[in-house]
Motif scaffolding. Structure first.
Motif, PDB file in Angstrom:
ATOM      1  N   ALA A  67       0.826  -1.209   0.000  1.00 27.58           N
ATOM      2  CA  ALA A  67       0.000   0.000   0.000  1.00 27.58           C
ATOM      3  C   ALA A  67       0.857   1.255   0.000  1.00 27.58           C
ATOM      4  CB  ALA A  67      -0.931   0.009   1.212  1.00 27.58           C
ATOM      5  N   VAL A  68       0.253   2.334  -0.488  1.00 28.33           N
ATOM      6  CA  VAL A  68       0.870   3.660  -0.477  1.00 28.33           C
ATOM      7  C   VAL A  68      -0.113   4.611   0.190  1.00 28.33           C
ATOM      8  CG1 VAL A  68       1.440   5.633  -1.954  1.00 28.33           C
ATOM      9  CG2 VAL A  68       2.362   3.372  -2.481  1.00 28.33           C
ATOM     10  N   VAL A  69       0.398   5.549   0.986  1.00 26.18           N
ATOM     11  CA  VAL A  69      -0.439   6.541   1.660  1.00 26.18           C
ATOM     12  C   VAL A  69      -0.101   7.923   1.109  1.00 26.18           C
ATOM     13  CG1 VAL A  69      -1.077   7.594   3.859  1.00 26.18           C
ATOM     14  CG2 VAL A  69      -0.545   5.146   3.754  1.00 26.18           C
ATOM     15  N   VAL A  70      -1.128   8.666   0.682  1.00 24.72           N
ATOM     16  CA  VAL A  70      -0.935  10.005   0.125  1.00 24.72           C
ATOM     17  C   VAL A  70      -1.820  10.986   0.886  1.00 24.72           C
ATOM     18  CG1 VAL A  70      -0.894  11.409  -1.964  1.00 24.72           C
ATOM     19  CG2 VAL A  70      -0.581   8.924  -2.132  1.00 24.72           C
ATOM     20  N   ASP A  71      -1.203  11.873   1.654  1.00 22.15           N
ATOM     21  CA  ASP A  71      -1.952  12.865   2.434  1.00 22.15           C
ATOM     22  C   ASP A  71      -0.993  13.977   2.822  1.00 22.15           C
ATOM     23  OD1 ASP A  71      -3.389  14.243   4.643  1.00 22.15           O
ATOM     24  OD2 ASP A  71      -4.779  12.570   4.435  1.00 22.15           O
ATOM     25  N   ASP A  72      -1.412  15.231   2.671  1.00 22.74           N
ATOM     26  CA  ASP A  72      -0.517  16.346   2.986  1.00 22.74           C
ATOM     27  C   ASP A  72      -0.358  16.553   4.486  1.00 22.74           C
ATOM     28  OD1 ASP A  72      -2.464  19.056   3.618  1.00 22.74           O
ATOM     29  OD2 ASP A  72      -3.372  17.350   2.605  1.00 22.74           O
ATOM     30  N   ALA A  73      -1.269  16.007   5.299  1.00 23.61           N
ATOM     31  CA  ALA A  73      -1.176  16.145   6.757  1.00 23.61           C
ATOM     32  C   ALA A  73      -0.236  15.071   7.296  1.00 23.61           C
ATOM     33  CB  ALA A  73      -2.552  16.018   7.390  1.00 23.61           C
TER      34      ALA A  73
ATOM     35  N   ALA B 159      -2.134   2.405 -13.780  1.00 27.34           N
ATOM     36  CA  ALA B 159      -1.976   1.090 -13.134  1.00 27.34           C
ATOM     37  C   ALA B 159      -3.359   0.530 -12.817  1.00 27.34           C
ATOM     38  CB  ALA B 159      -1.140   1.218 -11.858  1.00 27.34           C
ATOM     39  N   PRO B 160      -4.051  -0.021 -13.818  1.00 30.34           N
ATOM     40  CA  PRO B 160      -5.444  -0.460 -13.651  1.00 30.34           C
ATOM     41  C   PRO B 160      -5.654  -1.470 -12.528  1.00 30.34           C
ATOM     42  CG  PRO B 160      -4.825  -0.440 -15.967  1.00 30.34           C
ATOM     43  CD  PRO B 160      -3.563  -0.234 -15.186  1.00 30.34           C
ATOM     44  N   ARG B 161      -4.634  -2.207 -12.160  1.00 32.79           N
ATOM     45  CA  ARG B 161      -4.793  -3.221 -11.120  1.00 32.79           C
ATOM     46  C   ARG B 161      -4.640  -2.648  -9.715  1.00 32.79           C
ATOM     47  NH1 ARG B 161      -4.327  -8.472 -13.056  1.00 32.79           N
ATOM     48  NH2 ARG B 161      -3.581  -9.180 -11.021  1.00 32.79           N
ATOM     49  N   THR B 162      -4.279  -1.380  -9.613  1.00 34.81           N
ATOM     50  CA  THR B 162      -4.110  -0.747  -8.302  1.00 34.81           C
ATOM     51  C   THR B 162      -5.449  -0.245  -7.775  1.00 34.81           C
ATOM     52  OG1 THR B 162      -1.819  -0.086  -8.726  1.00 34.81           O
ATOM     53  CG2 THR B 162      -3.021   1.152  -7.047  1.00 34.81           C
ATOM     54  N   GLY B 163      -5.820  -0.676  -6.584  1.00 33.15           N
ATOM     55  CA  GLY B 163      -7.052  -0.205  -5.964  1.00 33.15           C
ATOM     56  C   GLY B 163      -6.858   1.160  -5.339  1.00 33.15           C
ATOM     57  N   VAL B 164      -7.954   1.892  -5.154  1.00 35.13           N
ATOM     58  CA  VAL B 164      -7.890   3.247  -4.610  1.00 35.13           C
ATOM     59  C   VAL B 164      -8.900   3.397  -3.479  1.00 35.13           C
ATOM     60  CG1 VAL B 164      -8.186   5.704  -5.079  1.00 35.13           C
ATOM     61  CG2 VAL B 164      -7.163   4.222  -6.820  1.00 35.13           C
ATOM     62  N   LEU B 165      -8.417   3.844  -2.318  1.00 36.06           N
ATOM     63  CA  LEU B 165      -9.298   4.183  -1.197  1.00 36.06           C
ATOM     64  C   LEU B 165      -9.167   5.674  -0.941  1.00 36.06           C
ATOM     65  CD1 LEU B 165     -11.154   3.691   1.193  1.00 36.06           C
ATOM     66  CD2 LEU B 165      -9.142   3.004   2.545  1.00 36.06           C
ATOM     67  N   LEU B 166     -10.229   6.423  -1.232  1.00 36.23           N
ATOM     68  CA  LEU B 166     -10.245   7.859  -0.989  1.00 36.23           C
ATOM     69  C   LEU B 166     -10.840   8.148   0.379  1.00 36.23           C
ATOM     70  CD1 LEU B 166     -11.398   9.369  -4.401  1.00 36.23           C
ATOM     71  CD2 LEU B 166      -9.172   9.670  -3.314  1.00 36.23           C
ATOM     72  N   LEU B 167     -10.202   9.054   1.101  1.00 35.29           N
ATOM     73  CA  LEU B 167     -10.692   9.497   2.406  1.00 35.29           C
ATOM     74  C   LEU B 167     -11.063  10.971   2.291  1.00 35.29           C
ATOM     75  CD1 LEU B 167      -8.009   7.863   4.731  1.00 35.29           C
ATOM     76  CD2 LEU B 167     -10.279   6.984   4.147  1.00 35.29           C
ATOM     77  N   SER B 168     -12.244  11.327   2.783  1.00 38.34           N
ATOM     78  CA  SER B 168     -12.710  12.697   2.650  1.00 38.34           C
ATOM     79  C   SER B 168     -13.306  13.199   3.952  1.00 38.34           C
ATOM     80  CB  SER B 168     -13.757  12.800   1.533  1.00 38.34           C
ATOM     81  OG  SER B 168     -14.243  14.127   1.411  1.00 38.34           O
ATOM     82  N   GLN B 169     -13.235  14.504   4.133  1.00 34.93           N
ATOM     83  CA  GLN B 169     -13.843  15.130   5.304  1.00 34.93           C
ATOM     84  C   GLN B 169     -15.332  15.364   5.077  1.00 34.93           C
ATOM     85  OE1 GLN B 169     -11.545  15.666   7.739  1.00 34.93           O
ATOM     86  NE2 GLN B 169     -13.118  16.172   9.243  1.00 34.93           N
ATOM     87  N   TYR B 170     -15.735  15.390   3.798  1.00 32.86           N
ATOM     88  CA  TYR B 170     -17.107  15.724   3.451  1.00 32.86           C
ATOM     89  C   TYR B 170     -17.675  14.720   2.446  1.00 32.86           C
ATOM     90  CZ  TYR B 170     -15.017  20.101   5.042  1.00 32.86           C
ATOM     91  OH  TYR B 170     -14.336  21.051   5.763  1.00 32.86           O
ATOM     92  N   VAL B 171     -18.998  14.680   2.352  1.00 30.90           N
ATOM     93  CA  VAL B 171     -19.654  13.882   1.323  1.00 30.90           C
ATOM     94  C   VAL B 171     -19.627  14.686   0.023  1.00 30.90           C
ATOM     95  CG1 VAL B 171     -21.775  12.760   0.587  1.00 30.90           C
ATOM     96  CG2 VAL B 171     -21.180  12.806   3.005  1.00 30.90           C
ATOM     97  N   GLU B 172     -18.907  14.202  -0.961  1.00 34.96           N
ATOM     98  CA  GLU B 172     -18.792  14.887  -2.241  1.00 34.96           C
ATOM     99  C   GLU B 172     -19.196  13.903  -3.332  1.00 34.96           C
ATOM    100  OE1 GLU B 172     -15.194  17.912  -1.598  1.00 34.96           O
ATOM    101  OE2 GLU B 172     -14.760  15.900  -0.886  1.00 34.96           O
TER     102      GLU B 172
ATOM    103  N   ASP C 275      -0.662  -2.389  -4.452  1.00 33.21           N
ATOM    104  CA  ASP C 275      -1.979  -3.029  -4.556  1.00 33.21           C
ATOM    105  C   ASP C 275      -3.092  -2.029  -4.290  1.00 33.21           C
ATOM    106  OD1 ASP C 275      -1.039  -5.779  -4.991  1.00 33.21           O
ATOM    107  OD2 ASP C 275      -0.284  -5.607  -2.948  1.00 33.21           O
ATOM    108  N   VAL C 276      -2.839  -1.120  -3.335  1.00 34.57           N
ATOM    109  CA  VAL C 276      -3.852  -0.121  -2.960  1.00 34.57           C
ATOM    110  C   VAL C 276      -3.153   1.192  -2.615  1.00 34.57           C
ATOM    111  CG1 VAL C 276      -5.697   0.485  -1.337  1.00 34.57           C
ATOM    112  CG2 VAL C 276      -5.378  -1.897  -2.011  1.00 34.57           C
ATOM    113  N   VAL C 277      -3.759   2.299  -3.016  1.00 31.99           N
ATOM    114  CA  VAL C 277      -3.304   3.611  -2.569  1.00 31.99           C
ATOM    115  C   VAL C 277      -4.408   4.215  -1.711  1.00 31.99           C
ATOM    116  CG1 VAL C 277      -4.094   4.638  -4.743  1.00 31.99           C
ATOM    117  CG2 VAL C 277      -2.602   5.933  -3.231  1.00 31.99           C
ATOM    118  N   VAL C 278      -4.033   4.671  -0.509  1.00 31.19           N
ATOM    119  CA  VAL C 278      -4.967   5.337   0.401  1.00 31.19           C
ATOM    120  C   VAL C 278      -4.688   6.830   0.288  1.00 31.19           C
ATOM    121  CG1 VAL C 278      -5.777   5.539   2.779  1.00 31.19           C
ATOM    122  CG2 VAL C 278      -4.897   3.342   1.937  1.00 31.19           C
ATOM    123  N   MET C 279      -5.690   7.602  -0.135  1.00 35.10           N
ATOM    124  CA  MET C 279      -5.419   8.971  -0.540  1.00 35.10           C
ATOM    125  C   MET C 279      -6.499   9.939  -0.068  1.00 35.10           C
ATOM    126  SD  MET C 279      -4.142  10.030  -4.340  1.00 35.10           S
ATOM    127  CE  MET C 279      -5.190   8.768  -5.052  1.00 35.10           C
ATOM    128  N   ASP C 280      -6.057  11.125   0.361  1.00 35.14           N
ATOM    129  CA  ASP C 280      -6.991  12.187   0.722  1.00 35.14           C
ATOM    130  C   ASP C 280      -7.606  12.759  -0.549  1.00 35.14           C
ATOM    131  OD1 ASP C 280      -8.391  14.041   2.170  1.00 35.14           O
ATOM    132  OD2 ASP C 280      -6.670  15.302   2.651  1.00 35.14           O
TER     133      ASP C 280
END
Length: 220
Positions: free
Chosen positions: A12-18, A83-96, A56-61
């Motif tokens: 996994a990879v984590v992407v967040d400016d905080a 990278a079509p085989r890479t999954g993406v988990l988006l984390l958000s502060q709001y419902v968008e 396998d997965v990127v966790v991203m803001d």
């Protein structure tokens, strides 16, 4: 945390400016037996590593520098292109809902969208990452509700119970999990699911994943 066969090491990879949240997520994933192979403070730095790193997965803001609007969403779409085989988990502060629709349009599997404030247990992140790595879809119920409110026409033929079942399917739940949530038998859930497929005209051709197609119809 997960154990047994499903506990195979996931990259996994984590992407967040905080930095605190980024480091915290990395530690949670590491303690869950998930290999964190990279941490990035912005989407461009992460995308520069693809497709070579191929996590396998990127966790991203969702909101990151420089504009703090939709950088994460655009990076998610680009990730699926590179990278079509890479999954993406988006984390958000709001419902968008618009952003969620954009991400789902980039691929029907290996996608997640969760609200940060509604993640009450660290195990939820571990579970979401593993489900996404396996090709599943994980959506916060609030996101599902807003997506549902945007377009209802495909669901007009469904009964209230069938809509409940389809809503739980959209959250990525199995038939057994749906049965527990609705306090009904698994057989009853299977009948509802079969009825949903019929009413949405999703024939079992052996080529399409009808469950995914039903969720996409539910989300408009």
């Amino acid at each position: 945390m997960s154990d047994g066969p499903d506990a195979a090491r996931i990259r996994a990879v984590v992407v967040d400016d905080a930095v605190l949240l980024r480091e915290g997520l990395a530690r949670v994933l590491d303690e869950a037996g998930i290999d964190v192979i990279g941490q990035y403070a912005d989407a461009d730095a992460f995308l520069a590593t693809l497709p070579g790193a191929a996590p396998d997965v990127v966790v991203m803001d969702v909101r990151m520098p420089p504009t703090f609007t939709d950088e994460g969403v655009r990076a998610a779409v680009e990730t699926r292109r590179l990278a079509p085989r890479t999954g993406v988990l988006l984390l958000s502060q709001y419902v968008e809902a618009t952003y969620a629709e954009d991400v789902l349009a980039a691929g029907a599997t290996g996608i997640g969208y969760l609200l940060k404030d509604r993640v009450t247990r660290l195990e939820e992140i571990d579970d979401a990452v593993r489900r996404i790595a396996a090709g599943g879809t994980v959506l916060d119920p609030e996101v599902v509700t807003q997506l549902m409110s945007r377009r209802r026409n495909p669901l007009e033929a469904l009964t209230p119970r069938e809509r409940e079942v389809l809503g739980l399917m959209a959250e990525g739940r199995t038939n057994a999990a749906i049965a527990r949530a609705l306090v009904i038998g698994t057989g009853a859930v299977e009948k509802h699911v079969s009825s949903i497929f019929g009413k949405l005209a999703l024939e079992d051709t052996g080529e399409d994943h009808r469950r995914v197609l039903a969720v996409l119809a539910y989300l408009g």
